[in-house]
Design a protein around this motif. Sequence first.
Motif, mmCIF file in Angstrom:
data_model
loop_
_atom_site.group_PDB
_atom_site.id
_atom_site.type_symbol
_atom_site.label_atom_id
_atom_site.label_comp_id
_atom_site.label_asym_id
_atom_site.label_seq_id
_atom_site.Cartn_x
_atom_site.Cartn_y
_atom_site.Cartn_z
ATOM 1 N N LYS A 184 25.183 58.883 20.183
ATOM 2 C CA LYS A 184 27.373 59.526 19.830
ATOM 3 C C LYS A 184 28.037 58.361 21.769
ATOM 4 O O LYS A 184 28.718 57.906 21.375
ATOM 5 C CB LYS A 184 27.567 61.281 19.811
ATOM 6 N N ASN A 185 27.098 58.693 22.785
ATOM 7 C CA ASN A 185 27.578 58.332 23.389
ATOM 8 C C ASN A 185 27.276 57.058 23.833
ATOM 9 O O ASN A 185 27.945 56.448 24.542
ATOM 10 C CB ASN A 185 27.432 59.256 25.398
ATOM 11 N N PHE A 186 26.174 56.757 23.208
ATOM 12 C CA PHE A 186 26.215 55.046 23.169
ATOM 13 C C PHE A 186 27.403 54.347 22.381
ATOM 14 O O PHE A 186 27.636 53.137 23.052
ATOM 15 C CB PHE A 186 24.757 54.662 22.823
ATOM 16 N N ILE B 241 39.480 55.055 39.488
ATOM 17 C CA ILE B 241 39.252 53.918 39.254
ATOM 18 C C ILE B 241 40.499 53.292 38.623
ATOM 19 O O ILE B 241 40.922 53.845 37.280
ATOM 20 C CB ILE B 241 38.127 53.112 38.784
ATOM 21 N N ILE B 242 41.245 52.946 39.622
ATOM 22 C CA ILE B 242 42.761 52.674 38.923
ATOM 23 C C ILE B 242 42.712 51.265 37.846
ATOM 24 O O ILE B 242 43.780 51.000 37.291
ATOM 25 C CB ILE B 242 44.184 52.512 39.562
ATOM 26 N N LYS C 288 34.294 51.018 23.508
ATOM 27 C CA LYS C 288 35.443 51.024 24.346
ATOM 28 C C LYS C 288 35.491 49.451 25.705
ATOM 29 O O LYS C 288 34.841 48.616 25.613
ATOM 30 C CB LYS C 288 35.259 51.966 25.771
ATOM 31 N N GLY C 289 37.123 49.415 25.805
ATOM 32 C CA GLY C 289 37.047 48.011 27.247
ATOM 33 C C GLY C 289 36.452 48.943 27.953
ATOM 34 O O GLY C 289 34.934 48.983 28.354
ATOM 35 N N CYS C 290 37.624 49.224 28.486
ATOM 36 C CA CYS C 290 37.157 49.084 30.354
ATOM 37 C C CYS C 290 35.636 50.963 30.452
ATOM 38 O O CYS C 290 36.699 51.900 29.411
ATOM 39 C CB CYS C 290 38.260 49.462 30.784
ATOM 40 N N ILE C 291 35.412 50.935 31.064
ATOM 41 C CA ILE C 291 34.205 52.203 31.077
ATOM 42 C C ILE C 291 34.098 52.455 32.986
ATOM 43 O O ILE C 291 32.973 53.054 32.593
ATOM 44 C CB ILE C 291 32.983 51.887 30.291
ATOM 45 N N CYS C 292 35.787 51.763 32.952
ATOM 46 C CA CYS C 292 35.052 52.602 34.509
ATOM 47 C C CYS C 292 35.405 53.830 34.985
ATOM 48 O O CYS C 292 36.434 54.528 33.823
ATOM 49 C CB CYS C 292 35.917 51.605 35.716
ATOM 50 N N ASP D 149 35.070 44.603 33.650
ATOM 51 C CA ASP D 149 35.274 43.874 32.731
ATOM 52 C C ASP D 149 34.633 43.925 31.279
ATOM 53 O O ASP D 149 33.562 43.285 31.049
ATOM 54 C CB ASP D 149 34.812 42.587 33.360
ATOM 55 N N HIS D 150 34.011 45.263 31.117
ATOM 56 C CA HIS D 150 33.430 45.774 30.078
ATOM 57 C C HIS D 150 33.669 45.427 28.813
ATOM 58 O O HIS D 150 35.254 45.350 28.907
ATOM 59 C CB HIS D 150 32.654 47.126 29.784
ATOM 60 N N VAL D 151 33.418 44.682 27.621
ATOM 61 C CA VAL D 151 33.721 43.764 26.459
ATOM 62 C C VAL D 151 33.296 45.134 25.328
ATOM 63 O O VAL D 151 31.965 45.378 25.321
ATOM 64 C CB VAL D 151 33.629 43.040 26.411
#
Length: 306
Positions: free
Chosen positions: A247-249, A263-264, A255-259, A269-271
């Motif tokens: 599920k987590n994977f 973090i604002i 998702k896009g951002c996984i910061c 840069d996760h795609v």
Amino acid sequence: MAYHIHLPVMVDDVVDNFGAIPKGFIVDATLGLGGHSFALLRSSPDISVLGIDTDHEALEIARERLSEFDQRYILKHGNYTDMQTIAKENGVKPVSGVLMDLGLSSLQLACKGRGFSFIGDGPLDMRFDQSTDVSASDIVNKYSEKEIADILFRFGEEKKSRRIANQIVRNRPVSSTSHLVTLIQKAVGNGAGRLHPATRTFQALRIAVNRELENVKDGLKAAVDLVGSGGKIIILSYHSLEDRIVKNFLRNESKGCICPSEIIVCRCDHVPKLVLKHKKVLKPSAKEVIENPRSRSVRLRIAEKV
Ligand SMILES: C[S@@+](CC[C@H](N)C(=O)[O-])C[C@H]1O[C@@H](n2cnc3c(N)ncnc32)[C@H](O)[C@@H]1O
């Protein structure tokens, strides 16, 4: 024939969802007795399968079972964490689907000589791949009390892990599965609940012996990298520990951002590589659970490669 005892789980969902994928191979990363592969190959003459299993015995049964589909399948012994290499070495491309039906098969569970079951008696083995080094006997008879307790707690969510580990260590060598069951019963009694008191310990040992949770993580990464755009990954998991990883994977990879939330401005840069096909996990019908009790705990998740 031995393979009649393993009914493939949620097979219609698997076949339907692989029905609408681009032309290419489906990698059945946990071939087992070939139940899902058989149904997939029968569903369409355009489907080809690369089947992988780490268990030599399972591969032989699957080979016989799939023989009517000549030329349309390749079966290989190996760990699904190596699926990219196995696919490359065998000229398997493009890949449009990966199926991971996690855990063990009914054949492995039923075979007393493999030591997976707490019913009856057998050697403390539990290896999917009998050519690997560490068996359940090594863990039970050689690991420290703390290491055993940690394994039972982490991989079996066994609340009485320390008591069981203590009983094991005081009575070594533990000679067989029935000897282990007796020690567990001595440590925790017969239990009033639905579960046999040895269930969690046997699950934990099996997961540790076969490095199942590490493999699931690495296997999922390999699957995402192997599948082409528009292809699908389907995973069936049978207990909360592996389902949580899946599920987590899938959530992260879709998702896009996984910061971290503090973090604002995004730095990762996760795609997204995947799109989740269902908001909720899929479960078997009441009818299937009655006909195939092994399906009772299954959770099926599907993602599509972007
Ligand atoms: C639940 S059974 C699969 C049953 C199969 N879908 C069928 O319908 O017959 C899981 C199989 O995965 C295999 N397996 C477990 N871990 C593996 C790994 N890391 N690499 C390859 N095969 C693995 C086991 O040996 C077992 O045969």
